[in-house]
Motif scaffolding. Structure first.
Motif, PDB file in Angstrom:
ATOM      1  N   SER A   1       0.463  -0.915  -0.165  1.00  0.00           N
ATOM      2  CA  SER A   1       0.342  -0.504  -0.054  1.00  0.00           C
ATOM      3  C   SER A   1       0.639   1.215  -0.296  1.00  0.00           C
ATOM      4  O   SER A   1       0.790   1.989  -0.719  1.00  0.00           O
ATOM      5  CB  SER A   1      -0.907  -0.486   0.992  1.00  0.00           C
ATOM      6  OG  SER A   1      -0.271  -0.087   2.857  1.00  0.00           O
TER       7      SER A   1
ATOM      8  N   GLN B   1       0.687   3.782  -3.505  1.00  0.00           N
ATOM      9  CA  GLN B   1       0.311   5.585  -3.932  1.00  0.00           C
ATOM     10  C   GLN B   1       1.969   6.446  -3.438  1.00  0.00           C
ATOM     11  O   GLN B   1       2.474   6.243  -4.428  1.00  0.00           O
ATOM     12  CB  GLN B   1      -0.883   5.120  -2.038  1.00  0.00           C
ATOM     13  CG  GLN B   1      -1.755   4.472  -2.149  1.00  0.00           C
ATOM     14  CD  GLN B   1      -2.849   4.253  -1.557  1.00  0.00           C
ATOM     15  OE1 GLN B   1      -3.691   5.077  -1.110  1.00  0.00           O
ATOM     16  NE2 GLN B   1      -2.140   3.793  -0.276  1.00  0.00           N
ATOM     17  N   SER B   2       1.464   6.965  -2.196  1.00  0.00           N
ATOM     18  CA  SER B   2       2.864   8.248  -2.210  1.00  0.00           C
ATOM     19  C   SER B   2       4.375   7.654  -1.679  1.00  0.00           C
ATOM     20  O   SER B   2       4.805   8.249  -1.855  1.00  0.00           O
ATOM     21  CB  SER B   2       2.664   8.578   0.001  1.00  0.00           C
ATOM     22  OG  SER B   2       2.278   7.651   0.730  1.00  0.00           O
TER      23      SER B   2
ATOM     24  N   GLY C   1       4.085   8.274  -6.945  1.00  0.00           N
ATOM     25  CA  GLY C   1       3.647   9.181  -5.946  1.00  0.00           C
ATOM     26  C   GLY C   1       2.891  10.320  -5.989  1.00  0.00           C
ATOM     27  O   GLY C   1       2.615  10.807  -5.496  1.00  0.00           O
TER      28      GLY C   1
ATOM     29  N   GLY D   1      -0.311   7.638  -6.986  1.00  0.00           N
ATOM     30  CA  GLY D   1      -0.755   6.215  -7.134  1.00  0.00           C
ATOM     31  C   GLY D   1       0.152   5.337  -8.320  1.00  0.00           C
ATOM     32  O   GLY D   1      -0.673   6.095  -9.348  1.00  0.00           O
TER      33      GLY D   1
ATOM     34  N   LEU E   1      -6.519   2.248  -1.276  1.00  0.00           N
ATOM     35  CA  LEU E   1      -5.890   2.259  -2.584  1.00  0.00           C
ATOM     36  C   LEU E   1      -5.826   3.048  -3.198  1.00  0.00           C
ATOM     37  O   LEU E   1      -5.685   3.871  -4.010  1.00  0.00           O
ATOM     38  CB  LEU E   1      -5.347   0.674  -2.944  1.00  0.00           C
ATOM     39  CG  LEU E   1      -4.655   0.085  -1.933  1.00  0.00           C
ATOM     40  CD1 LEU E   1      -4.605  -1.241  -2.806  1.00  0.00           C
ATOM     41  CD2 LEU E   1      -3.081   0.494  -1.208  1.00  0.00           C
ATOM     42  N   GLY E   2      -7.552   3.608  -3.023  1.00  0.00           N
ATOM     43  CA  GLY E   2      -8.133   5.082  -3.719  1.00  0.00           C
ATOM     44  C   GLY E   2      -9.948   3.797  -4.896  1.00  0.00           C
ATOM     45  O   GLY E   2      -9.925   4.938  -5.618  1.00  0.00           O
TER      46      GLY E   2
ATOM     47  N   ARG F   1      -7.934   2.265 -11.457  1.00  0.00           N
ATOM     48  CA  ARG F   1      -8.471   1.664 -10.073  1.00  0.00           C
ATOM     49  C   ARG F   1      -9.480   0.525 -10.221  1.00  0.00           C
ATOM     50  O   ARG F   1     -10.334   1.157 -10.876  1.00  0.00           O
ATOM     51  CB  ARG F   1      -9.227   2.748  -9.410  1.00  0.00           C
ATOM     52  CG  ARG F   1      -7.816   3.975  -8.275  1.00  0.00           C
ATOM     53  CD  ARG F   1      -6.676   3.452  -7.963  1.00  0.00           C
ATOM     54  NE  ARG F   1      -5.702   4.646  -7.361  1.00  0.00           N
ATOM     55  CZ  ARG F   1      -5.030   5.258  -7.920  1.00  0.00           C
ATOM     56  NH1 ARG F   1      -4.721   4.208  -8.979  1.00  0.00           N
ATOM     57  NH2 ARG F   1      -4.106   6.095  -7.172  1.00  0.00           N
TER      58      ARG F   1
END
Length: 393
Positions: free
Chosen positions: A275, A279-280, A285, A289, A337-338, A375
Protein backbone atom coordinates in the motif's frame (compact mmCIF):
# COMPACT_ATOMS: atom_id res chain seq x y z
CA UNK A 1 -13.05 -17.56 -28.55
CA UNK A 2 -12.29 -19.55 -31.68
CA UNK A 3 -14.76 -22.30 -30.74
CA UNK A 4 -17.38 -19.77 -29.59
CA UNK A 5 -19.45 -22.36 -27.77
CA UNK A 6 -23.07 -22.15 -26.72
CA UNK A 7 -23.42 -20.90 -23.15
CA UNK A 8 -25.41 -23.07 -20.76
CA UNK A 9 -28.85 -21.65 -20.01
CA UNK A 10 -28.26 -21.72 -16.25
CA UNK A 11 -25.34 -19.33 -16.70
CA UNK A 12 -27.68 -16.62 -17.99
CA UNK A 13 -30.76 -17.46 -15.91
CA UNK A 14 -31.20 -13.81 -14.95
CA UNK A 15 -31.35 -12.79 -18.59
CA UNK A 16 -33.62 -15.20 -20.52
CA UNK A 17 -33.13 -13.27 -23.76
CA UNK A 18 -29.47 -14.39 -23.73
CA UNK A 19 -30.32 -18.09 -23.62
CA UNK A 20 -29.24 -20.00 -26.70
CA UNK A 21 -26.48 -17.55 -27.50
CA UNK A 22 -22.80 -18.22 -27.92
CA UNK A 23 -19.94 -16.93 -25.81
CA UNK A 24 -18.98 -14.01 -28.02
CA UNK A 25 -22.59 -12.94 -28.46
CA UNK A 26 -22.91 -12.66 -24.70
CA UNK A 27 -19.59 -10.85 -24.47
CA UNK A 28 -21.00 -8.43 -27.07
CA UNK A 29 -23.88 -7.71 -24.69
CA UNK A 30 -21.56 -7.29 -21.72
CA UNK A 31 -19.19 -4.93 -23.49
CA UNK A 32 -22.07 -2.93 -24.94
CA UNK A 33 -23.75 -2.57 -21.56
CA UNK A 34 -20.51 -1.53 -19.87
CA UNK A 35 -19.98 1.06 -22.58
CA UNK A 36 -23.46 2.45 -21.96
CA UNK A 37 -22.57 2.82 -18.29
CA UNK A 38 -19.40 4.73 -19.11
CA UNK A 39 -17.01 1.97 -18.02
CA UNK A 40 -13.69 0.97 -19.58
CA UNK A 41 -12.91 -2.55 -20.80
CA UNK A 42 -9.51 -4.29 -20.76
CA UNK A 43 -9.67 -7.69 -22.52
CA UNK A 44 -7.34 -10.37 -21.18
CA UNK A 45 -6.29 -13.81 -22.46
CA UNK A 46 -6.22 -15.48 -19.08
CA UNK A 47 -5.98 -19.13 -20.18
CA UNK A 48 -5.82 -21.06 -23.45
CA UNK A 49 -7.89 -23.95 -22.08
CA UNK A 50 -10.96 -22.93 -20.12
CA UNK A 51 -9.96 -23.62 -16.50
CA UNK A 52 -8.81 -22.07 -13.25
CA UNK A 53 -5.46 -20.29 -13.38
CA UNK A 54 -2.58 -20.79 -12.60
CA UNK A 55 0.20 -23.29 -11.87
CA UNK A 56 3.22 -24.80 -13.60
CA UNK A 57 1.46 -28.00 -14.69
CA UNK A 58 -1.78 -26.60 -16.13
CA UNK A 59 -0.29 -26.58 -19.68
CA UNK A 60 -1.22 -22.90 -20.00
CA UNK A 61 1.98 -21.14 -18.97
CA UNK A 62 2.92 -20.28 -22.54
CA UNK A 63 1.00 -18.64 -25.38
CA UNK A 64 0.56 -22.01 -27.10
CA UNK A 65 0.10 -25.68 -26.23
CA UNK A 66 -0.78 -28.90 -28.04
CA UNK A 67 -4.37 -27.82 -28.55
CA UNK A 68 -3.73 -24.18 -29.44
CA UNK A 69 -0.73 -23.40 -31.69
CA UNK A 70 0.76 -19.91 -31.82
CA UNK A 71 -1.21 -19.12 -34.97
CA UNK A 72 -4.47 -19.84 -33.12
CA UNK A 73 -3.44 -17.32 -30.46
CA UNK A 74 -2.73 -14.73 -33.14
CA UNK A 75 -6.00 -15.50 -34.96
CA UNK A 76 -7.95 -15.22 -31.72
CA UNK A 77 -6.55 -11.79 -30.94
CA UNK A 78 -7.11 -10.58 -34.49
CA UNK A 79 -10.73 -11.69 -34.23
CA UNK A 80 -11.20 -9.96 -30.86
CA UNK A 81 -9.57 -6.74 -32.07
CA UNK A 82 -11.76 -6.69 -35.16
CA UNK A 83 -14.90 -7.41 -33.15
CA UNK A 84 -14.36 -4.98 -30.27
CA UNK A 85 -11.87 -2.44 -31.56
CA UNK A 86 -14.64 -0.04 -32.58
CA UNK A 87 -16.15 0.00 -29.07
CA UNK A 88 -15.17 3.20 -27.30
CA UNK A 89 -15.14 1.35 -23.98
CA UNK A 90 -12.48 -1.17 -25.06
CA UNK A 91 -9.22 0.58 -24.27
CA UNK A 92 -6.69 -2.25 -24.18
CA UNK A 93 -5.84 -5.94 -24.24
CA UNK A 94 -3.67 -8.17 -22.05
CA UNK A 95 -1.98 -10.54 -24.50
CA UNK A 96 -1.32 -13.47 -22.16
CA UNK A 97 -1.75 -13.77 -18.43
CA UNK A 98 1.33 -14.69 -16.37
CA UNK A 99 3.83 -16.33 -18.77
CA UNK A 100 5.42 -19.07 -16.66
CA UNK A 101 7.02 -22.52 -16.74
CA UNK A 102 5.26 -25.55 -18.14
CA UNK A 103 6.28 -28.63 -16.15
CA UNK A 104 5.54 -32.31 -15.77
CA UNK A 105 3.79 -33.57 -12.65
CA UNK A 106 0.28 -32.25 -13.09
CA UNK A 107 -3.09 -33.96 -13.03
CA UNK A 108 -2.50 -35.65 -16.38
CA UNK A 109 -5.77 -34.34 -17.85
CA UNK A 110 -3.99 -32.23 -20.48
CA UNK A 111 -0.98 -32.97 -22.64
CA UNK A 112 1.77 -30.37 -22.48
CA UNK A 113 4.59 -31.81 -24.62
CA UNK A 114 6.99 -30.61 -21.95
CA UNK A 115 9.80 -33.01 -22.88
CA UNK A 116 10.15 -31.72 -26.42
CA UNK A 117 10.16 -28.09 -25.33
CA UNK A 118 12.57 -28.76 -22.48
CA UNK A 119 15.06 -30.43 -24.84
CA UNK A 120 14.88 -27.48 -27.23
CA UNK A 121 15.54 -25.07 -24.37
CA UNK A 122 18.57 -27.01 -23.11
CA UNK A 123 17.05 -29.02 -20.29
CA UNK A 124 18.50 -28.29 -16.85
CA UNK A 125 21.19 -26.15 -18.49
CA UNK A 126 18.68 -23.66 -19.92
CA UNK A 127 19.20 -20.06 -18.71
CA UNK A 128 17.03 -19.45 -15.65
CA UNK A 129 17.50 -15.89 -14.39
CA UNK A 130 14.12 -15.77 -12.63
CA UNK A 131 14.07 -19.14 -10.84
CA UNK A 132 11.59 -20.96 -13.09
CA UNK A 133 13.25 -24.37 -12.81
CA UNK A 134 11.50 -26.94 -10.59
CA UNK A 135 13.65 -29.67 -9.06
CA UNK A 136 12.44 -33.17 -9.88
CA UNK A 137 10.30 -32.01 -12.80
CA UNK A 138 10.96 -31.57 -16.46
CA UNK A 139 10.14 -27.97 -17.38
CA UNK A 140 10.27 -25.48 -20.21
CA UNK A 141 9.92 -21.77 -19.56
CA UNK A 142 9.72 -18.56 -21.57
CA UNK A 143 12.71 -16.32 -22.14
CA UNK A 144 12.39 -12.67 -23.08
CA UNK A 145 14.34 -12.65 -26.35
CA UNK A 146 16.91 -15.45 -26.19
CA UNK A 147 16.94 -19.24 -26.45
CA UNK A 148 14.73 -21.24 -28.85
CA UNK A 149 12.55 -18.97 -30.95
CA UNK A 150 9.40 -20.84 -29.93
CA UNK A 151 9.98 -19.86 -26.28
CA UNK A 152 10.86 -16.18 -26.86
CA UNK A 153 8.18 -13.95 -25.38
CA UNK A 154 9.10 -10.57 -26.86
CA UNK A 155 8.99 -11.70 -30.54
CA UNK A 156 5.66 -13.46 -29.86
CA UNK A 157 4.28 -10.25 -28.36
CA UNK A 158 5.41 -8.25 -31.38
CA UNK A 159 3.80 -10.69 -33.79
CA UNK A 160 0.40 -10.73 -32.11
CA UNK A 161 0.59 -7.01 -31.33
CA UNK A 162 1.04 -6.15 -35.00
CA UNK A 163 -2.01 -8.27 -35.86
CA UNK A 164 -4.11 -6.47 -33.23
CA UNK A 165 -3.00 -3.00 -34.30
CA UNK A 166 -3.80 -3.76 -37.93
CA UNK A 167 -7.41 -4.19 -36.82
CA UNK A 168 -7.54 -1.54 -34.07
CA UNK A 169 -4.60 0.90 -34.19
CA UNK A 170 -5.71 2.76 -31.05
CA UNK A 171 -5.72 -0.17 -28.62
CA UNK A 172 -3.26 -0.40 -25.75
CA UNK A 173 -1.22 -3.61 -25.86
CA UNK A 174 -0.61 -5.14 -22.41
CA UNK A 175 2.64 -7.12 -22.14
CA UNK A 176 2.97 -9.26 -19.02
CA UNK A 177 6.23 -9.77 -17.18
CA UNK A 178 7.79 -13.24 -17.00
CA UNK A 179 7.22 -15.84 -14.27
CA UNK A 180 3.71 -14.96 -13.11
CA UNK A 181 4.11 -11.34 -14.27
CA UNK A 182 6.85 -10.60 -11.74
CA UNK A 183 9.82 -9.70 -13.93
CA UNK A 184 10.25 -6.98 -16.52
CA UNK A 185 14.00 -6.38 -16.17
CA UNK A 186 14.67 -7.29 -19.81
CA UNK A 187 12.60 -4.37 -21.06
CA UNK A 188 15.42 -1.95 -20.23
CA UNK A 189 17.76 -3.37 -22.87
CA UNK A 190 15.18 -4.97 -25.14
CA UNK A 191 11.81 -3.16 -25.18
CA UNK A 192 8.90 -4.49 -27.18
CA UNK A 193 9.15 -3.36 -30.81
CA UNK A 194 5.64 -1.94 -31.18
CA UNK A 195 4.58 1.72 -31.32
CA UNK A 196 5.56 3.17 -27.97
CA UNK A 197 2.22 4.91 -27.49
CA UNK A 198 0.43 1.55 -27.63
CA UNK A 199 2.57 -0.48 -25.21
CA UNK A 200 1.69 -0.96 -21.54
CA UNK A 201 3.64 -3.44 -19.42
CA UNK A 202 1.76 -5.60 -16.91
CA UNK A 203 2.94 -6.67 -13.46
CA UNK A 204 1.34 -8.74 -10.69
CA UNK A 205 1.98 -8.43 -6.97
CA UNK A 206 1.18 -11.00 -4.24
CA UNK A 207 2.46 -11.66 -0.76
CA UNK A 208 3.90 -15.09 -1.63
CA UNK A 209 6.34 -13.53 -4.10
CA UNK A 210 8.82 -12.85 -1.27
CA UNK A 211 9.79 -13.89 2.25
CA UNK A 212 7.91 -12.10 5.05
CA UNK A 213 9.03 -14.54 7.76
CA UNK A 214 10.79 -13.39 10.92
CA UNK A 215 14.18 -14.07 9.35
CA UNK A 216 13.38 -12.53 5.96
CA UNK A 217 14.31 -9.07 4.64
CA UNK A 218 10.65 -8.01 4.31
CA UNK A 219 9.64 -8.49 7.95
CA UNK A 220 7.59 -5.35 8.44
CA UNK A 221 6.77 -5.98 12.11
CA UNK A 222 10.43 -6.14 13.11
CA UNK A 223 11.68 -3.10 11.21
CA UNK A 224 9.17 -1.30 9.01
CA UNK A 225 11.75 1.11 7.59
CA UNK A 226 14.23 -1.54 6.49
CA UNK A 227 11.46 -3.83 5.25
CA UNK A 228 10.04 -1.12 3.01
CA UNK A 229 13.47 -0.12 1.73
CA UNK A 230 14.16 -3.75 0.80
CA UNK A 231 10.71 -4.18 -0.70
CA UNK A 232 10.89 -0.97 -2.74
CA UNK A 233 14.36 -1.86 -3.99
CA UNK A 234 13.25 -5.30 -5.19
CA UNK A 235 10.04 -4.15 -6.86
CA UNK A 236 11.91 -1.29 -8.53
CA UNK A 237 14.41 -3.81 -9.86
CA UNK A 238 11.67 -6.12 -11.15
CA UNK A 239 9.43 -3.56 -12.87
CA UNK A 240 9.09 -0.32 -10.89
CA UNK A 241 12.14 1.19 -12.60
CA UNK A 242 10.05 1.52 -15.78
CA UNK A 243 7.90 4.06 -13.95
CA UNK A 244 10.55 5.64 -11.78
CA UNK A 245 12.75 6.32 -14.82
CA UNK A 246 9.78 7.26 -17.06
CA UNK A 247 10.65 4.50 -19.52
CA UNK A 248 7.15 3.02 -20.01
CA UNK A 249 3.75 2.72 -18.31
CA UNK A 250 3.04 -0.25 -16.02
CA UNK A 251 -0.45 -1.51 -15.16
CA UNK A 252 -0.54 -3.78 -12.08
CA UNK A 253 -3.25 -6.05 -13.45
CA UNK A 254 -3.41 -8.29 -10.36
CA UNK A 255 -2.86 -8.07 -6.63
CA UNK A 256 -4.96 -9.42 -3.80
CA UNK A 257 -5.29 -11.13 -0.44
CA UNK A 258 -7.75 -13.37 1.39
CA UNK A 259 -10.84 -12.31 3.32
CA UNK A 260 -9.04 -13.00 6.61
CA UNK A 261 -5.82 -11.38 5.49
CA UNK A 262 -5.23 -9.65 8.81
CA UNK A 263 -4.88 -13.08 10.46
CA UNK A 264 -2.08 -14.05 8.06
CA UNK A 265 1.20 -12.44 9.13
CA UNK A 266 2.71 -12.64 5.65
CA UNK A 267 -0.34 -11.13 3.92
CA UNK A 268 -0.75 -8.42 6.54
CA UNK A 269 2.88 -7.31 6.39
CA UNK A 270 2.91 -7.48 2.61
CA UNK A 271 -0.18 -5.26 2.35
CA UNK A 272 1.45 -2.62 4.54
CA UNK A 273 4.45 -2.57 2.19
CA UNK A 274 2.41 -2.77 -1.01
CA UNK A 275 0.00 0.00 0.00
CA UNK A 276 2.92 2.35 0.64
CA UNK A 277 4.55 1.48 -2.68
CA UNK A 278 1.27 1.71 -4.62
CA UNK A 279 0.53 5.16 -3.27
CA UNK A 280 2.61 7.99 -1.89
CA UNK A 281 5.98 6.23 -1.45
CA UNK A 282 6.20 4.43 -4.79
CA UNK A 283 7.46 5.54 -8.20
CA UNK A 284 4.25 7.46 -8.96
CA UNK A 285 3.74 8.86 -5.48
CA UNK A 286 3.68 12.43 -6.76
CA UNK A 287 1.17 11.55 -9.50
CA UNK A 288 -1.56 9.87 -7.46
CA UNK A 289 -0.14 6.35 -7.26
CA UNK A 290 -0.03 3.25 -9.42
CA UNK A 291 -2.69 1.97 -11.81
CA UNK A 292 -4.07 -1.39 -10.71
CA UNK A 293 -6.72 -4.10 -10.97
CA UNK A 294 -7.55 -6.13 -7.85
CA UNK A 295 -8.04 -9.92 -8.08
CA UNK A 296 -11.01 -10.40 -7.89
CA UNK A 297 -14.54 -8.91 -7.67
CA UNK A 298 -16.86 -11.96 -7.26
CA UNK A 299 -16.71 -13.93 -4.05
CA UNK A 300 -17.85 -17.23 -5.58
CA UNK A 301 -16.04 -19.61 -7.94
CA UNK A 302 -17.68 -20.64 -11.20
CA UNK A 303 -15.71 -23.91 -11.38
CA UNK A 304 -12.35 -25.20 -12.56
CA UNK A 305 -9.56 -27.42 -11.26
CA UNK A 306 -9.64 -27.48 -7.43
CA UNK A 307 -12.30 -24.74 -7.41
CA UNK A 308 -15.79 -26.30 -7.04
CA UNK A 309 -18.58 -24.26 -8.53
CA UNK A 310 -20.28 -22.17 -5.86
CA UNK A 311 -17.39 -22.38 -3.39
CA UNK A 312 -16.06 -19.25 -1.72
CA UNK A 313 -13.48 -17.32 -3.73
CA UNK A 314 -11.24 -16.38 -0.84
CA UNK A 315 -9.91 -13.17 -2.42
CA UNK A 316 -13.27 -12.02 -3.82
CA UNK A 317 -14.69 -8.62 -2.92
CA UNK A 318 -18.43 -9.18 -3.25
CA UNK A 319 -20.67 -11.52 -1.28
CA UNK A 320 -22.49 -14.45 -2.83
CA UNK A 321 -25.43 -12.32 -3.97
CA UNK A 322 -23.41 -9.33 -5.21
CA UNK A 323 -25.19 -7.05 -2.72
CA UNK A 324 -22.14 -5.81 -0.84
CA UNK A 325 -18.65 -6.80 0.35
CA UNK A 326 -18.01 -10.35 1.56
CA UNK A 327 -15.94 -8.89 4.39
CA UNK A 328 -16.23 -5.19 5.17
CA UNK A 329 -12.70 -4.98 6.56
CA UNK A 330 -11.31 -6.73 3.48
CA UNK A 331 -12.95 -4.30 1.08
CA UNK A 332 -12.00 -1.32 3.23
CA UNK A 333 -8.35 -2.27 2.72
CA UNK A 334 -8.79 -2.26 -1.05
CA UNK A 335 -10.69 1.01 -0.85
CA UNK A 336 -7.78 2.54 1.01
CA UNK A 337 -5.73 2.32 -2.19
CA UNK A 338 -8.03 4.72 -3.98
CA UNK A 339 -11.09 2.72 -5.03
CA UNK A 340 -14.32 4.67 -4.50
CA UNK A 341 -17.86 3.73 -3.53
CA UNK A 342 -20.88 5.64 -4.70
CA UNK A 343 -24.59 5.27 -3.96
CA UNK A 344 -26.23 2.62 -6.12
CA UNK A 345 -29.54 0.78 -6.45
CA UNK A 346 -30.41 -2.32 -4.47
CA UNK A 347 -27.42 -2.84 -2.24
CA UNK A 348 -26.91 0.86 -1.58
CA UNK A 349 -23.35 0.54 -2.85
CA UNK A 350 -21.86 0.64 -6.28
CA UNK A 351 -18.19 0.19 -7.10
CA UNK A 352 -16.90 3.16 -9.04
CA UNK A 353 -14.93 0.98 -11.42
CA UNK A 354 -14.57 0.15 -15.08
CA UNK A 355 -14.59 -3.39 -16.39
CA UNK A 356 -11.85 -4.96 -18.41
CA UNK A 357 -12.75 -8.22 -20.12
CA UNK A 358 -11.12 -11.64 -20.20
CA UNK A 359 -11.30 -14.88 -22.11
CA UNK A 360 -14.66 -16.54 -22.37
CA UNK A 361 -14.73 -17.17 -18.62
CA UNK A 362 -12.87 -14.32 -16.94
CA UNK A 363 -12.62 -10.58 -17.03
CA UNK A 364 -11.14 -7.77 -15.04
CA UNK A 365 -12.54 -4.56 -13.68
CA UNK A 366 -10.39 -1.48 -13.89
CA UNK A 367 -11.67 1.85 -12.65
CA UNK A 368 -10.78 5.50 -12.44
CA UNK A 369 -10.65 7.52 -9.28
CA UNK A 370 -11.23 11.26 -8.92
CA UNK A 371 -7.80 11.93 -10.43
CA UNK A 372 -8.61 9.82 -13.49
CA UNK A 373 -6.05 7.17 -12.56
CA UNK A 374 -6.72 3.47 -13.04
CA UNK A 375 -8.32 1.73 -10.08
CA UNK A 376 -10.14 -1.56 -10.30
CA UNK A 377 -11.11 -5.14 -9.66
CA UNK A 378 -11.16 -8.38 -11.61
CA UNK A 379 -14.50 -10.08 -12.14
CA UNK A 380 -15.84 -13.31 -13.60
CA UNK A 381 -18.70 -12.32 -15.88
CA UNK A 382 -20.79 -15.39 -15.11
CA UNK A 383 -20.37 -15.62 -11.34
CA UNK A 384 -22.94 -15.32 -8.55
CA UNK A 385 -25.15 -18.07 -10.00
CA UNK A 386 -27.19 -18.71 -6.87
CA UNK A 387 -28.33 -15.10 -6.44
CA UNK A 388 -27.72 -13.51 -9.82
CA UNK A 389 -31.33 -13.80 -10.95
CA UNK A 390 -32.15 -10.82 -8.76
CA UNK A 391 -29.52 -8.65 -10.44
CA UNK A 392 -30.48 -8.38 -14.11
CA UNK A 393 -28.51 -6.31 -16.60
Amino acid sequence: VLQNRLVEARRVAANPRLQGRRSLEILDEVVGTLQQEGLMVWLDNHMLDSDWCCNTWDCNGLWFNERYPVQAWVDMWRMIARRYGSHEAVVGVGLKNEPRPVCTGGNGLLSCNVSGLARQAGGDDAPDPYGMKHEGRECAWPQWSSGPEILQWRPAVERVGRAILEEAPHLLIGVSGLHYAQFLQDVAASPVGLPRQNVVYEAHEYYWFRDHSSSGPFQHDRDAGSAFANYSREVDQNWGYLLRESRAPVFVTEFGMGHEWTDDDAARQWFDLWSRYAQSEGPLGDKGGLDFAYWQLPGVHIGGTSKPEGSEAGFGILNRCWTGPWKERHFAAVESLGLRRSPGPGSGRQLAAAVAGGDEDDSEVSGADSRGRGRGLEVSLLAGLSCFAARKW
